[in-house]
Design a protein around this motif. Structure first.
Motif, mmCIF file in Angstrom:
data_model
loop_
_atom_site.group_PDB
_atom_site.id
_atom_site.type_symbol
_atom_site.label_atom_id
_atom_site.label_comp_id
_atom_site.label_asym_id
_atom_site.label_seq_id
_atom_site.Cartn_x
_atom_site.Cartn_y
_atom_site.Cartn_z
ATOM 1 N N GLN A 42 -7.524 -8.119 -1.692
ATOM 2 C CA GLN A 42 -8.349 -6.537 -2.044
ATOM 3 C C GLN A 42 -6.979 -5.642 -2.089
ATOM 4 O O GLN A 42 -6.505 -5.612 -1.184
ATOM 5 C CB GLN A 42 -9.424 -6.489 -1.212
ATOM 6 C CG GLN A 42 -10.737 -7.417 -1.420
ATOM 7 C CD GLN A 42 -11.967 -6.951 -0.633
ATOM 8 O OE1 GLN A 42 -11.661 -6.359 0.433
ATOM 9 N NE2 GLN A 42 -12.955 -6.978 -1.269
ATOM 10 N N ARG A 43 -7.536 -4.697 -2.808
ATOM 11 C CA ARG A 43 -6.767 -3.447 -2.880
ATOM 12 C C ARG A 43 -7.860 -2.336 -2.418
ATOM 13 O O ARG A 43 -8.982 -2.434 -3.113
ATOM 14 C CB ARG A 43 -6.336 -2.971 -4.230
ATOM 15 C CG ARG A 43 -5.714 -1.645 -4.238
ATOM 16 C CD ARG A 43 -4.891 -1.466 -5.552
ATOM 17 N NE ARG A 43 -5.878 -1.207 -6.291
ATOM 18 C CZ ARG A 43 -5.715 -1.364 -7.849
ATOM 19 N NH1 ARG A 43 -4.439 -1.788 -7.979
ATOM 20 N NH2 ARG A 43 -6.512 -1.162 -8.774
ATOM 21 N N ILE A 44 -7.720 -1.858 -1.402
ATOM 22 C CA ILE A 44 -8.767 -0.755 -0.789
ATOM 23 C C ILE A 44 -8.671 0.305 -1.774
ATOM 24 O O ILE A 44 -7.637 0.799 -1.980
ATOM 25 C CB ILE A 44 -8.543 -0.580 0.738
ATOM 26 C CG1 ILE A 44 -8.507 -1.887 1.279
ATOM 27 C CG2 ILE A 44 -9.442 0.374 1.117
ATOM 28 C CD1 ILE A 44 -8.115 -1.774 2.935
ATOM 29 N N ASN A 45 -9.841 0.861 -1.882
ATOM 30 C CA ASN A 45 -10.108 2.224 -2.661
ATOM 31 C C ASN A 45 -9.647 3.341 -1.752
ATOM 32 O O ASN A 45 -10.572 3.603 -1.033
ATOM 33 C CB ASN A 45 -11.364 2.304 -3.360
ATOM 34 C CG ASN A 45 -11.561 3.504 -4.374
ATOM 35 O OD1 ASN A 45 -10.828 4.245 -3.971
ATOM 36 N ND2 ASN A 45 -12.417 3.453 -5.266
ATOM 37 N N HIS A 46 -8.610 3.947 -1.904
ATOM 38 C CA HIS A 46 -8.067 5.039 -1.001
ATOM 39 C C HIS A 46 -8.766 6.105 -1.360
ATOM 40 O O HIS A 46 -8.686 7.131 -0.540
ATOM 41 C CB HIS A 46 -6.565 5.174 -1.357
ATOM 42 C CG HIS A 46 -5.894 5.784 -0.135
ATOM 43 N ND1 HIS A 46 -4.651 6.524 -0.483
ATOM 44 C CD2 HIS A 46 -6.135 6.010 1.061
ATOM 45 C CE1 HIS A 46 -4.160 7.162 0.744
ATOM 46 N NE2 HIS A 46 -5.014 6.719 1.523
ATOM 47 N N ASN A 47 -9.419 6.329 -2.609
ATOM 48 C CA ASN A 47 -9.913 7.631 -2.976
ATOM 49 C C ASN A 47 -11.521 7.822 -2.023
ATOM 50 O O ASN A 47 -11.821 8.831 -1.597
ATOM 51 C CB ASN A 47 -10.406 7.726 -4.480
ATOM 52 C CG ASN A 47 -9.019 7.775 -5.261
ATOM 53 O OD1 ASN A 47 -8.060 8.406 -4.708
ATOM 54 N ND2 ASN A 47 -8.917 7.273 -6.308
ATOM 55 N N GLN A 89 0.753 -1.307 3.285
ATOM 56 C CA GLN A 89 0.675 -0.430 2.363
ATOM 57 C C GLN A 89 1.818 -0.638 1.459
ATOM 58 O O GLN A 89 2.909 -0.600 1.872
ATOM 59 C CB GLN A 89 1.058 0.836 3.318
ATOM 60 C CG GLN A 89 1.176 2.112 2.012
ATOM 61 C CD GLN A 89 1.360 3.488 2.978
ATOM 62 O OE1 GLN A 89 1.308 3.670 4.475
ATOM 63 N NE2 GLN A 89 1.162 4.533 2.533
ATOM 64 N N HIS A 90 1.519 -0.758 0.243
ATOM 65 C CA HIS A 90 2.698 -0.833 -0.779
ATOM 66 C C HIS A 90 2.743 0.042 -1.900
ATOM 67 O O HIS A 90 1.687 0.569 -2.373
ATOM 68 C CB HIS A 90 2.385 -2.100 -1.547
ATOM 69 C CG HIS A 90 3.246 -2.567 -2.485
ATOM 70 N ND1 HIS A 90 4.617 -3.036 -2.094
ATOM 71 C CD2 HIS A 90 3.487 -2.576 -3.876
ATOM 72 C CE1 HIS A 90 5.411 -3.044 -3.192
ATOM 73 N NE2 HIS A 90 4.695 -2.761 -4.288
ATOM 74 N N GLU A 91 3.626 1.042 -1.950
ATOM 75 C CA GLU A 91 3.711 2.445 -2.556
ATOM 76 C C GLU A 91 2.585 3.127 -1.898
ATOM 77 O O GLU A 91 2.428 3.374 -0.927
ATOM 78 C CB GLU A 91 3.460 1.823 -4.091
ATOM 79 C CG GLU A 91 4.956 1.122 -4.574
ATOM 80 C CD GLU A 91 4.869 0.707 -5.822
ATOM 81 O OE1 GLU A 91 3.760 0.663 -6.811
ATOM 82 O OE2 GLU A 91 5.896 0.232 -6.466
ATOM 83 N N ASP A 92 1.675 3.476 -2.920
ATOM 84 C CA ASP A 92 0.595 4.302 -2.526
ATOM 85 C C ASP A 92 -0.803 3.628 -2.284
ATOM 86 O O ASP A 92 -1.835 4.309 -2.107
ATOM 87 C CB ASP A 92 0.298 5.384 -3.785
ATOM 88 C CG ASP A 92 1.439 6.533 -3.938
ATOM 89 O OD1 ASP A 92 2.158 6.548 -2.612
ATOM 90 O OD2 ASP A 92 1.929 6.896 -4.941
ATOM 91 N N ASP A 93 -0.772 2.328 -2.337
ATOM 92 C CA ASP A 93 -1.974 1.489 -2.134
ATOM 93 C C ASP A 93 -2.103 0.584 -0.938
ATOM 94 O O ASP A 93 -0.941 0.326 -0.500
ATOM 95 C CB ASP A 93 -2.209 0.569 -3.315
ATOM 96 C CG ASP A 93 -2.479 1.508 -4.915
ATOM 97 O OD1 ASP A 93 -3.060 2.217 -4.662
ATOM 98 O OD2 ASP A 93 -1.880 0.934 -5.812
ATOM 99 N N TYR A 94 -3.128 0.267 -0.433
ATOM 100 C CA TYR A 94 -3.507 -0.643 0.536
ATOM 101 C C TYR A 94 -4.125 -1.849 0.111
ATOM 102 O O TYR A 94 -4.929 -1.924 -0.594
ATOM 103 C CB TYR A 94 -4.434 0.173 1.698
ATOM 104 C CG TYR A 94 -3.565 1.358 2.207
ATOM 105 C CD1 TYR A 94 -3.152 1.195 3.474
ATOM 106 C CD2 TYR A 94 -3.586 2.837 1.900
ATOM 107 C CE1 TYR A 94 -2.599 2.356 4.225
ATOM 108 C CE2 TYR A 94 -3.303 3.662 1.968
ATOM 109 C CZ TYR A 94 -2.490 3.640 3.201
ATOM 110 O OH TYR A 94 -1.978 4.677 4.030
ATOM 111 N N TYR A 95 -3.532 -2.813 0.827
ATOM 112 C CA TYR A 95 -4.134 -4.400 0.384
ATOM 113 C C TYR A 95 -4.386 -5.097 1.821
ATOM 114 O O TYR A 95 -3.617 -4.892 2.935
ATOM 115 C CB TYR A 95 -2.920 -5.252 -0.289
ATOM 116 C CG TYR A 95 -2.494 -4.326 -1.591
ATOM 117 C CD1 TYR A 95 -3.300 -4.751 -2.660
ATOM 118 C CD2 TYR A 95 -1.706 -3.306 -1.575
ATOM 119 C CE1 TYR A 95 -2.926 -4.164 -3.755
ATOM 120 C CE2 TYR A 95 -1.286 -2.663 -2.957
ATOM 121 C CZ TYR A 95 -1.969 -3.255 -3.944
ATOM 122 O OH TYR A 95 -1.472 -2.326 -5.386
#
Length: 356
Positions: A42-47, A89-95
Motif C-alpha cells: 500500500q501507498r498511503i495517501n499523504h494528502n 518513505q521513498h521520495e515523497d511517498d509512504y509505503y
C-alpha cells in the motif's frame, strides 16, 4: 517505482507478480506475488493522512499489545523491511507491506444479513480485546474526523459563503438539516457524560474492512489507518450508515433508500455478542442514535462540499455532492421514522427492559 519499494523487503521485481488490488479510494494498493507467498503493498495517501508515521506507531503499539495478551487473534501487522522498519518513505511517498491472509476474501456490498452480523461482531471483538489498552495513548491520525460539532459549524460557514445559485438549489436540504440540529446537541451532551467510554475505535467500519473465510465467517478487521480513541457510536453508526440500505450513497432514486430491519438486527446481534457487557446503560440507550449521528454527519459533509463548490470530495457531475446529501438525508429520515421500534429491538435482543 514498485521495483524500488520491493528492494526494501529483499524482493526482486523479476521474481514477483504485481497487480492493482481492491476498491479502496484513499490508499493505492497492489497484490504482490512472490513464489508461494503473496503480499499487499500500500501507498498511503499523504494528502489525507498528513503524518503516516502516526499510523505506523498506532498499528505497532496495538500489535504488540495483542500479541502479548491475545496471541491467537489474527492482527495484520506490516512486514518489516530488511532494516526492520514497518513504514517506508521513498521520495515523497509512504509505503507498507502486509502478508496476504490465505483463503481470505472481502466484500464491497453487504449482500445478506449474516455478513452484517459477522462484520459487526469482528469490529466489536477488536474493540473488546483492546478494552484494557490505554486508548488515549493512540495518536490522532485524522484530527476531528468524527467531530459532529465541527462539521455543523463548517456547514453553517458554507451557507454564509455559498453562491446564490447553489444556495437556492440547496434551500430545502439546508432547512431539513437545520431541523435535525438536536443530533448535534445530543453529541455534545454525550461528550460530557462519563458513562460514554473512550475506547480503541476503528472509525471506518464499511464491510470491505473485514476479512472473511471461505465459509463467510469473519476473520479479522483490516485497514487500521483510522484507529484512534473514540466512542462506540462511530463504529456502530458507520455500520448502520453503510449496511442498513441496499442503495449506496450514490443512488439518486431516493425511493430505494430506506432502512432494512433485518440488517439492523444483524448489526445489533453481532456487536452485542461481543460488547454487551462492555457498554453502559447510557450507551445502550443511544444505540440507534449512533446511526443518526453518522448519517447526519455525512449528509452535512456532502452538502457542505456542494456549497463550497466541491473542493473536498470533488464531483463527477454538477450535482454529485448535492445528490449524495439528499441520499443521506433520506436515509436519516427513514431511520428516524423507525427509531423507537429499532431501539426496542436493541433491548429485546439484550433481554432487557427499555430505560425511560
Amino acid at each position: 517505482m514498485i521495483e524500488n519499494i520491493l528492494k526494501y523487503y529483499g524482493l526482486a521485481i523479476e521474481d514477483c507478480t504485481v497487480k492493482a488490488f481492491g476498491s479502496g479510494l484513499i490508499n493505492h494498493t497492489w497484490l504482490i506475488g512472490a513464489g508461494e507467498k503473496s503480499y499487499i503493498l500500500q501507498r498511503i495517501n499523504h494528502n489525507v493522512f498528513k503524518q503516516p508515521e502516526l499510523i505506523d506507531e498506532n498499528i505497532n503499539a496495538l500489535g504488540h499489545y495483542l500479541s502479548k495478551h491475545y496471541p491467537a487473534y489474527l492482527f495484520t501487522l506490516p512486514v518489516q523491511t530488511v532494516e526492520h522498519n514497518t513504514l517506508i518513505q521513498h521520495e515523497d511517498d509512504y509505503y507498507r507491506l502486509f502478508e496476504f491472509v490465505k483463503d481470505s476474501t472481502t466484500y464491497d456490498v453487504v449482500e445478506y444479513p449474516e455478513l452484517a452480523y459477522e462484520a459487526a461482531r469482528q469490529f466489536a471483538k477488536f474493540t473488546k480485546l483492546l478494552a484494557n489498552f490505554p486508548a488515549n495513548e493512540l495518536k490522532i491520525t485524522l484530527p476531528d474526523f468524527h467531530n459532529l460539532s465541527l462539521r455543523y459549524k463548517q456547514f453553517r460557514l458554507a451557507i454564509e459563503n455559498a453562491s446564490k445559485e447553489r444556495l437556492e438549489k440547496s434551500k430545502a436540504l439546508i432547512a431539513a438539516l437545520k431541523s435535525h440540529v438536536n443530533i448535534v446537541y445530543s453529541y455534545e451532551e454525550l461528550l460530557q457524560n462519563p458513562a460514554f467510554k473512550v475506547r480503541v475505535t476503528h472509525h471506518d467500519t464499511k464491510i470491505s474492512n473485514v476479512l472473511f473465510n471461505k465459509q463467510n465467517e469473519g476473520i479479522c478487521v483490516i485497514d487500521l489507518d483510522t484507529v484512534m480513541p473514540g466512542y462506540f457510536i462511530s463504529d456502530v453508526g458507520d455500520m448502520m450508515r453503510t449496511y442498513l440500505t441496499a442503495a449506496g450513497e450514490e443512488e439518486t432514486d431516493l425511493s430505494k433508500v430506506f432502512v432494512r430491519d433485518a440488517y439492523f438486527e444483524a448489526i445489533v446481534r453481532g456487536y452485542l455478542d461481543e460488547m454487551s457487557n462492555e457498554l453502559s446503560a447510557d450507551e445502550i440507550k443511544m444505540f440507534v442514535y449512533a446511526g443518526k449521528f453518522m448519517v447526519y454527519m455525512q449528509a452535512l459533509r456532502f452538502l457542505t462540499d456542494y456549497l463550497n463548490n466541491d473542493i473536498y470530495y470533488g464531483a463527477k457531475y454538477e450535482l454529485h455532492n448535492f445528490n449524495r446529501a439528499a441520499n443521506q438525508l433520506t436515509l436519516l429520515e427513514s431511520l428516524l421514522s423507525k427509531e423507537q421500534t429499532l431501539q426496542k429491538k436493541v433491548y429485546e435482543l439484550m433481554g432487557k427492559q427499555p430505560i425511560v
